[in-house]
Design a protein around this motif. Structure first.
Motif, PDB file in Angstrom:
ATOM      1  N   SER A 196      35.005 -12.333   0.430  1.00 17.59           N
ATOM      2  CA  SER A 196      34.493 -11.895  -0.868  1.00 17.59           C
ATOM      3  C   SER A 196      33.983 -10.479  -0.700  1.00 17.59           C
ATOM      4  O   SER A 196      33.595 -10.070   0.388  1.00 17.59           O
ATOM      5  CB  SER A 196      33.373 -12.808  -1.363  1.00 17.59           C
ATOM      6  N   SER A 197      34.020  -9.762  -1.769  1.00 18.12           N
ATOM      7  CA  SER A 197      33.602  -8.369  -1.693  1.00 18.12           C
ATOM      8  C   SER A 197      32.864  -8.010  -2.975  1.00 18.12           C
ATOM      9  O   SER A 197      33.408  -8.136  -4.067  1.00 18.12           O
ATOM     10  CB  SER A 197      34.826  -7.475  -1.525  1.00 18.12           C
ATOM     11  N   PRO A 198      31.641  -7.558  -2.836  1.00 10.67           N
ATOM     12  CA  PRO A 198      30.898  -7.187  -4.044  1.00 10.67           C
ATOM     13  C   PRO A 198      31.389  -5.871  -4.622  1.00 10.67           C
ATOM     14  O   PRO A 198      31.919  -5.019  -3.916  1.00 10.67           O
ATOM     15  CB  PRO A 198      29.460  -7.042  -3.539  1.00 10.67           C
ATOM     16  N   VAL A 199      31.223  -5.760  -5.901  1.00  8.88           N
ATOM     17  CA  VAL A 199      31.481  -4.493  -6.591  1.00  8.88           C
ATOM     18  C   VAL A 199      30.145  -4.087  -7.193  1.00  8.88           C
ATOM     19  O   VAL A 199      29.620  -4.767  -8.067  1.00  8.88           O
ATOM     20  CB  VAL A 199      32.548  -4.656  -7.704  1.00  8.88           C
ATOM     21  N   TRP A 200      29.589  -3.016  -6.677  1.00  8.68           N
ATOM     22  CA  TRP A 200      28.280  -2.572  -7.114  1.00  8.68           C
ATOM     23  C   TRP A 200      28.382  -1.227  -7.797  1.00  8.68           C
ATOM     24  O   TRP A 200      29.280  -0.435  -7.532  1.00  8.68           O
ATOM     25  CB  TRP A 200      27.322  -2.459  -5.933  1.00  8.68           C
ATOM     26  N   ILE A 201      27.453  -0.967  -8.659  1.00  9.28           N
ATOM     27  CA  ILE A 201      27.332   0.329  -9.325  1.00  9.28           C
ATOM     28  C   ILE A 201      26.064   0.978  -8.790  1.00  9.28           C
ATOM     29  O   ILE A 201      25.021   0.341  -8.736  1.00  9.28           O
ATOM     30  CB  ILE A 201      27.252   0.153 -10.850  1.00  9.28           C
ATOM     31  N   PHE A 202      26.166   2.230  -8.394  1.00  7.88           N
ATOM     32  CA  PHE A 202      25.028   2.925  -7.814  1.00  7.88           C
ATOM     33  C   PHE A 202      24.539   4.039  -8.722  1.00  7.88           C
ATOM     34  O   PHE A 202      25.333   4.673  -9.418  1.00  7.88           O
ATOM     35  CB  PHE A 202      25.411   3.539  -6.458  1.00  7.88           C
ATOM     36  N   ALA A 203      23.258   4.284  -8.672  1.00  5.40           N
ATOM     37  CA  ALA A 203      22.641   5.429  -9.348  1.00  5.40           C
ATOM     38  C   ALA A 203      22.165   6.376  -8.256  1.00  5.40           C
ATOM     39  O   ALA A 203      21.891   5.950  -7.131  1.00  5.40           O
ATOM     40  CB  ALA A 203      21.464   4.972 -10.212  1.00  5.40           C
ATOM     41  N   PRO A 204      22.059   7.646  -8.554  1.00  2.00           N
ATOM     42  CA  PRO A 204      21.594   8.594  -7.542  1.00  2.00           C
ATOM     43  C   PRO A 204      20.199   8.230  -7.029  1.00  2.00           C
ATOM     44  O   PRO A 204      19.363   7.710  -7.777  1.00  2.00           O
ATOM     45  CB  PRO A 204      21.550   9.932  -8.275  1.00  2.00           C
ATOM     46  N   ARG A 205      19.964   8.518  -5.752  1.00  2.00           N
ATOM     47  CA  ARG A 205      18.647   8.297  -5.169  1.00  2.00           C
ATOM     48  C   ARG A 205      17.612   9.032  -6.021  1.00  2.00           C
ATOM     49  O   ARG A 205      17.844  10.147  -6.462  1.00  2.00           O
ATOM     50  CB  ARG A 205      18.610   8.834  -3.743  1.00  2.00           C
TER      51      ARG A 205
END
Length: 86
Positions: free
Chosen positions: A12-21
């Motif tokens: 399984s592989s997550p799909v994540w959305i990131f915001a800038p630090r």
């Protein structure tokens, strides 16, 4: 994965959305709520189903907490498989 000789692993592989630090937590929360809301829509669920995907929607806090274990899981699998970065 067990059939390939890698017992104890899941494919399984997550799909994540990131915001800038440094993104304010209020904005992260608002984005997380919007993404979760859209991912729970009937259209998104049908799209995933048609592609054979199982979806486990998580909010930003849950995904962030899962990050270190997810990274370690893939690090370990790459080591066992003998994969190398080229």
């Amino acid at each position: 994965m067990a059939e390939l000789g890698y017992a104890g692993y899941e494919a399984s592989s997550p799909v994540w959305i990131f915001a800038p630090r440094g993104t304010p937590q209020a904005i992260v929360n608002k984005l997380s709520e919007a993404v979760v809301r859209q991912a729970q829509s009937q259209g998104f669920k049908e799209l995933c189903l048609n592609q054979g995907l199982e979806v486990d929607i998580q909010n930003a806090a849950t995904a962030k907490a899962a990050g270190p274990a997810e990274l370690e899981k893939w690090r370990k699998l790459m080591s066992v498989a003998g994969a190398k970065v080229e």
